[in-house]
Design a protein around this motif. Structure first.
Motif, PDB file in Angstrom:
ATOM      1  N   ALA A   1       1.007  -1.117   0.008  1.00  0.00           N
ATOM      2  CA  ALA A   1       0.039  -0.056  -0.038  1.00  0.00           C
ATOM      3  C   ALA A   1       1.312   0.974   0.161  1.00  0.00           C
ATOM      4  N   LYS A   2       2.016   1.407   0.019  1.00  0.00           N
ATOM      5  CA  LYS A   2       3.080   2.166   0.108  1.00  0.00           C
ATOM      6  C   LYS A   2       3.456   2.549  -1.896  1.00  0.00           C
ATOM      7  N   PHE A   3       2.620   1.631  -2.179  1.00  0.00           N
ATOM      8  CA  PHE A   3       2.903   2.430  -4.110  1.00  0.00           C
ATOM      9  C   PHE A   3       1.152   2.818  -4.014  1.00  0.00           C
ATOM     10  N   LYS A   4       1.376   3.321  -5.407  1.00  0.00           N
ATOM     11  CA  LYS A   4       0.134   3.478  -5.883  1.00  0.00           C
ATOM     12  C   LYS A   4       0.598   3.202  -7.860  1.00  0.00           C
ATOM     13  N   ILE A   5      -0.711   1.876  -7.896  1.00  0.00           N
ATOM     14  CA  ILE A   5      -0.293   1.574  -9.446  1.00  0.00           C
ATOM     15  C   ILE A   5      -1.174   1.698 -10.749  1.00  0.00           C
ATOM     16  N   PHE A   6      -1.046   2.115 -11.406  1.00  0.00           N
ATOM     17  CA  PHE A   6      -1.488   2.520 -12.671  1.00  0.00           C
ATOM     18  C   PHE A   6      -1.605   2.166 -13.660  1.00  0.00           C
ATOM     19  N   GLY A   7      -2.540   1.861 -14.094  1.00  0.00           N
ATOM     20  CA  GLY A   7      -2.429   1.179 -15.853  1.00  0.00           C
ATOM     21  C   GLY A   7      -2.805  -0.602 -16.492  1.00  0.00           C
ATOM     22  N   LEU A   8      -2.835  -1.020 -14.644  1.00  0.00           N
ATOM     23  CA  LEU A   8      -3.393  -2.469 -14.574  1.00  0.00           C
ATOM     24  C   LEU A   8      -4.255  -2.423 -14.192  1.00  0.00           C
TER      25      LEU A   8
ATOM     26  N   ASN B   1      -0.899   9.504  -7.176  1.00  0.00           N
ATOM     27  CA  ASN B   1      -1.310   9.894  -7.795  1.00  0.00           C
ATOM     28  C   ASN B   1      -0.716  10.842  -8.607  1.00  0.00           C
ATOM     29  N   PRO B   2       0.020  10.858 -10.066  1.00  0.00           N
ATOM     30  CA  PRO B   2       0.419  11.691 -10.221  1.00  0.00           C
ATOM     31  C   PRO B   2      -0.229  12.704 -11.011  1.00  0.00           C
ATOM     32  N   TYR B   3      -1.562  12.100 -11.697  1.00  0.00           N
ATOM     33  CA  TYR B   3      -1.796  12.402 -12.465  1.00  0.00           C
ATOM     34  C   TYR B   3      -3.903  13.608 -11.968  1.00  0.00           C
ATOM     35  N   ARG B   4      -4.043  13.790 -13.951  1.00  0.00           N
ATOM     36  CA  ARG B   4      -4.786  14.951 -12.953  1.00  0.00           C
ATOM     37  C   ARG B   4      -6.497  14.117 -12.868  1.00  0.00           C
ATOM     38  N   THR B   5      -7.034  14.582 -11.811  1.00  0.00           N
ATOM     39  CA  THR B   5      -8.433  14.116 -10.407  1.00  0.00           C
ATOM     40  C   THR B   5      -9.567  14.329 -11.545  1.00  0.00           C
ATOM     41  N   ASP B   6      -9.441  15.100 -12.349  1.00  0.00           N
ATOM     42  CA  ASP B   6     -10.544  15.607 -13.157  1.00  0.00           C
ATOM     43  C   ASP B   6     -10.875  14.885 -14.068  1.00  0.00           C
ATOM     44  N   ILE B   7     -10.439  13.884 -14.644  1.00  0.00           N
ATOM     45  CA  ILE B   7     -10.455  13.066 -15.584  1.00  0.00           C
ATOM     46  C   ILE B   7     -10.213  11.741 -16.149  1.00  0.00           C
ATOM     47  N   ASP B   8     -10.677  10.652 -16.379  1.00  0.00           N
ATOM     48  CA  ASP B   8     -10.479   9.306 -16.697  1.00  0.00           C
ATOM     49  C   ASP B   8      -9.512   9.330 -17.087  1.00  0.00           C
TER      50      ASP B   8
END
Lengths: 360, 360
Positions: free
Chosen positions: B26-33, B173-180
């Motif tokens: 849980a120390k990390f956040k995974i994206f794209g999977l 979370n390095p990404y915009r949270t207002d957009i999917d």
């Protein structure tokens, strides 16, 4: 994970309508190599005399047998050009079999530009011999000018070039005949590591643009600015000289002790040849070291200018990858990828053009 | 030829000041999977539900276990970030171990830009486990935002991320949270073959520029526009959809039979999501085939427009490599090199930005 994309797989050549000729046959003209055809310790090619390379250091002696910058040039009306070859391949996690051991072929189009038509792809194990053919898609069959680039990181055990039986083949000089080759001396980056294909090393991109022949004296990991190398290069017939061994000098002190001396040796024998000094393109990865080396090379350049040299040029390596996303211009932090090499070709090519125009 | 350039050689990590955590911690956040952490047939990761992938075709079922587009994001004040990993590597003459099985790490600099700081390099035999560390050169130690890109062509047997003992780690979370996320569907090119490093695939370049998360549904050799895939994608939460399976459709007739149907399935479920249709970037290699497929996709786009779709866009693949030296933008005639991917990112990124701004 054993599902296969057919595009990623090597396919063996199976045709009996081709005839093959050794690349040293008089039907072809070879550029960029000092010697081709005398078998020597796993390679038929040498980029400089082996006895001098042996004197410089063991690394230069070894890499002298790689075909970096070697080109086979010819005119043929064959609708297919094939190769069959065995190379003494290098190994590295940062280049692919194509990158280290492959060939690519450029054909002069009607617009006068040499355009890449195909890549000859080694097997996944690049130590195995392979054969590959490329059929051109031209609707008119006529003699066309072709350049096959040899592998930047491999020695050549054999290389034969095939055409459809009965096709014409003639040797070709695709380069300006009013100007001597450009000579490049440097590290693995100069040798072409890690361009995705041989023809994407920066010297090849420049040569296709300015139609000037060149000699690649890049020696991966082993360009240390030795006096014996400087003396050899000083004796070459050349139109310009590019000096870049930043990455291989064992320490800034060594670099400082050898850099001006190297330049001076080449300059004394070639008063009017433009000399371009370059520092590492990837300085942002380790700016402390990069700036130290930069200061040395810049100092050497300033000395040369102060001594009255009007044919000396300096390229700050930090400019080679440009300002937009320079961080993604290498494959491993050190060696340029194809984006990095393309940008290097633009910067260095421009300075070379200028230097050759303004020779004094 | 056995002379070694130290820069080309893998070095084993030997440090005892690090502590390692599983990437699913849980120390990390995974994206794209879609899923990470449930061991399934040589890989801990899946990009879509395995039961659906199994239904689509065996190729998709296999490549679903590669980590293409996977990212591990976190904030740490550790002056070193290490990995230890074992991957189920792919093999191909046209990519290097780094390209297929490597990782790279980007750190947010003070200018707000994620900048590549290092590449984690597999051994020459990428089936062997490896560990590698990168020490940052910052003079100020403070928490920094980091993205590790996972291999585009390899399944993950294990992956642990290491920091200097006692350092802070927090999920990011390095990404915009207002957009999917943006969803990409396509062939090996979409999967990232043959970028020199994972983060140089075009989707990653775009994502670092527009700060939008994405899902990579590229399936090397096996994207055939199946209805089951269209239905799965139609159900995803997404801000835009990029449709490109030109290279994998088995024939123009098949492409024609599936292309509009695929689009329509996604569109019906997502009336306001921009859909960008793309054709192959390397059409000049085989223009006859490329133009046939181009006509199909263009026809599909025209139909969509005629049906009143105001959120559909078309990119002619011939424009993706630009006009300057498009011939040298691939590693093998088919797969983009880093120059090719960079140019694709520019063209596709611009259309995506426009499309997202103008959503109707």
């Amino acid at each position: 994970m054993e599902v296969v994309d057919e595009n990623l797989v090597y396919k063996e050549l199976e045709r009996d309508d081709l005839e093959f000729f050794d690349f040293t046959d008089a039907k072809f003209k070879i550029f960029g190599l000092y010697e081709a055809g005398e078998y020597f310790n796993e390679s038929l090619v040498k980029r400089m005399p082996q006895d001098i390379a042996d004197k410089v250091n063991p690394g230069v002696a070894g890499h002298n047998r790689s075909a970096a910058g070697g080109r086979v040039c010819f005119i043929t009306d064959s609708p297919t050009v094939a190769i069959t070859t065995k190379v003494a391949p290098p190994h590295g996690a940062n280049f692919s079999p194509i990158s280290g051991s492959g060939y690519d072929i450029f054909v002069k189009e009607d617009d006068g530009k040499f355009t890449r038509k195909s890549v000859y792809r080694p097997k996944e194990d690049p130590s195995l011999p392979y054969s590959a053919a490329f059929g051109f898609d031209y609707t008119v069959i006529k003699p066309r000018e072709m350049i096959i680039n040899m592998p930047n990181y491999a020695g050549i055990e054999y290389l034969k070039i095939g055409v459809v039986k009965g096709s014409s083949i003639e040797p070709l000089n695709p380069y300006r005949t009013d100007i001597d080759p450009i000579v490049y001396y440097g590290s693995s980056i100069t040798q072409g590591g890690c361009a995705g294909t041989p023809g994407n090393a920066y010297e090849n991109i420049i040569s296709r643009r300015n139609n000037i022949d060149f000699v690649n004296l890049g020696f991966s990991g082993n360009a240390r600015g030795e006096q014996a190398m400087a003396e050899y290069i000083a004796g070459l017939k050349m139109s310009a000289f590019v000096l870049d061994y930043d990455h291989n000098a064992p320490g800034a002190v060594h670099y400082s002790k050898t850099h001006y001396a190297f330049y001076k040796t080449v300059r004394d024998a070639n008063p009017n040849v433009p000399i371009i000094m370059i520092t590492r393109p990837n300085g942002r990865v380790d700016p402390v070291s990069a700036n130290m080396y930069l200061a040395v090379a810049k100092g050497s350049y300033e000395c040369a200018k102060a001594a009255g040299d009007k044919n000396v040029y300096f390229i700050n390596g930090f400019d080679l990858f440009g300002d937009e996303d320079p961080d993604i211009c290498t494959v491993d932090g050190t060696h340029p990828n194809d984006l990095g090499f393309y940008r290097m070709a633009e910067v260095i090519g421009k300075v070379l053009d200028e230097a050759l125009k303004n020779r004094k």
